[in-house]
Design a protein around this motif. Structure first.
Motif, short mmCIF file in Angstrom:
data_model
loop_
_atom_site.label_atom_id
_atom_site.label_comp_id
_atom_site.label_asym_id
_atom_site.label_seq_id
_atom_site.Cartn_x
_atom_site.Cartn_y
_atom_site.Cartn_z
N ARG A 150 4.80 9.92 -2.61
CA ARG A 150 3.54 10.21 -3.30
C ARG A 150 2.63 10.97 -2.35
O ARG A 150 2.80 10.93 -1.12
CB ARG A 150 2.86 8.90 -3.70
CG ARG A 150 3.71 7.96 -4.51
CD ARG A 150 2.94 6.68 -4.85
NE ARG A 150 2.05 6.23 -3.79
CZ ARG A 150 2.33 5.27 -2.92
NH1 ARG A 150 3.50 4.65 -2.95
NH2 ARG A 150 1.46 4.91 -2.00
N PRO A 151 1.61 11.65 -2.86
CA PRO A 151 0.71 12.42 -1.98
C PRO A 151 0.08 11.61 -0.86
O PRO A 151 -0.12 12.13 0.24
CB PRO A 151 -0.36 12.94 -2.95
CG PRO A 151 0.34 13.01 -4.27
CD PRO A 151 1.31 11.86 -4.28
N PHE A 196 1.25 19.04 5.25
CA PHE A 196 2.19 20.15 5.20
C PHE A 196 3.36 19.90 4.25
O PHE A 196 4.37 20.60 4.28
CB PHE A 196 2.69 20.47 6.61
CG PHE A 196 1.56 20.67 7.57
CD1 PHE A 196 0.76 21.81 7.50
CD2 PHE A 196 1.25 19.69 8.49
CE1 PHE A 196 -0.31 21.97 8.36
CE2 PHE A 196 0.17 19.84 9.35
CZ PHE A 196 -0.61 20.99 9.29
N GLY A 197 3.25 18.86 3.40
CA GLY A 197 4.23 18.64 2.35
C GLY A 197 5.45 17.82 2.73
O GLY A 197 6.43 17.80 1.99
N ALA A 198 5.40 17.13 3.85
CA ALA A 198 6.50 16.25 4.25
C ALA A 198 5.96 14.83 4.42
O ALA A 198 4.75 14.64 4.58
CB ALA A 198 7.13 16.72 5.56
N ALA A 199 6.85 13.85 4.37
CA ALA A 199 6.41 12.47 4.59
C ALA A 199 5.77 12.36 5.97
O ALA A 199 6.28 12.89 6.95
CB ALA A 199 7.59 11.52 4.48
N HIS A 200 4.65 11.69 6.04
CA HIS A 200 3.98 11.46 7.31
C HIS A 200 4.90 10.63 8.19
O HIS A 200 5.59 9.72 7.71
CB HIS A 200 2.66 10.73 7.07
CG HIS A 200 1.82 10.62 8.29
ND1 HIS A 200 2.05 9.69 9.27
CD2 HIS A 200 0.76 11.34 8.69
CE1 HIS A 200 1.17 9.84 10.23
NE2 HIS A 200 0.36 10.83 9.91
N GLY A 201 4.94 10.92 9.48
CA GLY A 201 5.79 10.18 10.40
C GLY A 201 5.50 8.70 10.42
O GLY A 201 6.40 7.87 10.58
N TYR A 208 0.83 -1.21 0.00
CA TYR A 208 0.00 0.00 0.00
C TYR A 208 0.87 1.26 0.00
O TYR A 208 0.61 2.20 -0.74
CB TYR A 208 -0.94 0.01 1.20
CG TYR A 208 -1.74 1.28 1.30
CD1 TYR A 208 -2.84 1.49 0.46
CD2 TYR A 208 -1.38 2.27 2.19
CE1 TYR A 208 -3.55 2.66 0.52
CE2 TYR A 208 -2.10 3.45 2.26
CZ TYR A 208 -3.18 3.65 1.42
OH TYR A 208 -3.89 4.82 1.48
N LEU A 209 1.91 1.27 0.84
CA LEU A 209 2.80 2.43 0.92
C LEU A 209 3.74 2.52 -0.28
O LEU A 209 4.30 3.58 -0.54
CB LEU A 209 3.63 2.39 2.21
CG LEU A 209 2.86 2.57 3.51
CD1 LEU A 209 3.79 2.38 4.70
CD2 LEU A 209 2.17 3.93 3.57
N GLU A 212 11.84 10.86 -3.00
CA GLU A 212 11.85 9.55 -2.36
C GLU A 212 12.70 9.58 -1.10
O GLU A 212 13.53 10.48 -0.91
CB GLU A 212 12.37 8.48 -3.31
CG GLU A 212 13.81 8.68 -3.72
CD GLU A 212 14.29 7.66 -4.75
OE1 GLU A 212 13.46 6.96 -5.35
OE2 GLU A 212 15.51 7.56 -4.94
N LEU A 213 12.49 8.57 -0.26
CA LEU A 213 13.33 8.33 0.90
C LEU A 213 14.01 6.99 0.71
O LEU A 213 13.40 6.03 0.21
CB LEU A 213 12.50 8.30 2.19
CG LEU A 213 11.74 9.56 2.55
CD1 LEU A 213 10.95 9.35 3.84
CD2 LEU A 213 12.68 10.76 2.66
#
Length: 157
Positions: A52-53, A59-64, A32-33, A108-109
């Motif tokens: 991805r969104p 706020f435009g950063a990867a969710h924790g 899913y991620l 990407e991370l």
């Protein structure tokens, strides 16, 4: 870790393909991620998370939670690689710490995980997460309970 895995006689490409079939091509959080196992070897793994969104916060950063899932999955793959080729002895994550160092932004991370310590019952891995610009955005550690070699995975874990 087995002698075959340590001395280069183990087929890591085939092992990665098997892991991808389990964690990326079946319905689960990893798929899913969009977590992608890039490469692995004896006691280490490298994973990618495309930003991805739907994995971002408002706020435009990867969710924790996305970053934490990347850390858990990377550490788990590293521990499984440390166990290879015996079996995947991971019975579950029993502890995890995450330190968010910078806003995780970009395309990407990339998570780089390494086993710090492995034993009969537990294994600990550390993970560094960098954005596509090479900036260290998070780091974490995860501890896994291990079963004896050949122990079947239990559904309640």
């Amino acid at each position: 870790m087995s002698d075959a895995a340590a001395d280069g006689q183990f087929d890591w490409d085939a092992w990665c393909q098997m892991r991808r079939a389990i964690f990326e091509r079946q319905p689960c959080l990893n798929s899913y991620l969009g977590l992608d196992l890039i490469q692995a070897g004896p006691g280490w793994a490298r994973l990618r998370l495309a930003l991805r969104p739907d994995v971002m916060n408002p706020f435009g950063a990867a969710h924790g939670g996305s970053t934490s899932a990347l850390i858990d999955s990377a550490a788990g793959h590293a521990v499984a690689a440390w166990c290879a080729p015996e079996s995947d002895r991971i019975m579950g994550t029993i502890d995890m710490q995450v330190h968010f160092l910078e806003r995780a932004q970009g395309r990407e991370l990339i998570a780089e995980a390494r086993v710090v310590r492995g034993g009969k019952a537990l294994a600990v891995a550390s993970v560094d997460v960098r954005n596509d610009g090479g900036v260290l955005v998070a780091m974490g550690t995860a501890t896994y309970r291990l079963g004896a070699p050949g122990t079947p995975r239990r559904n309640e874990d």
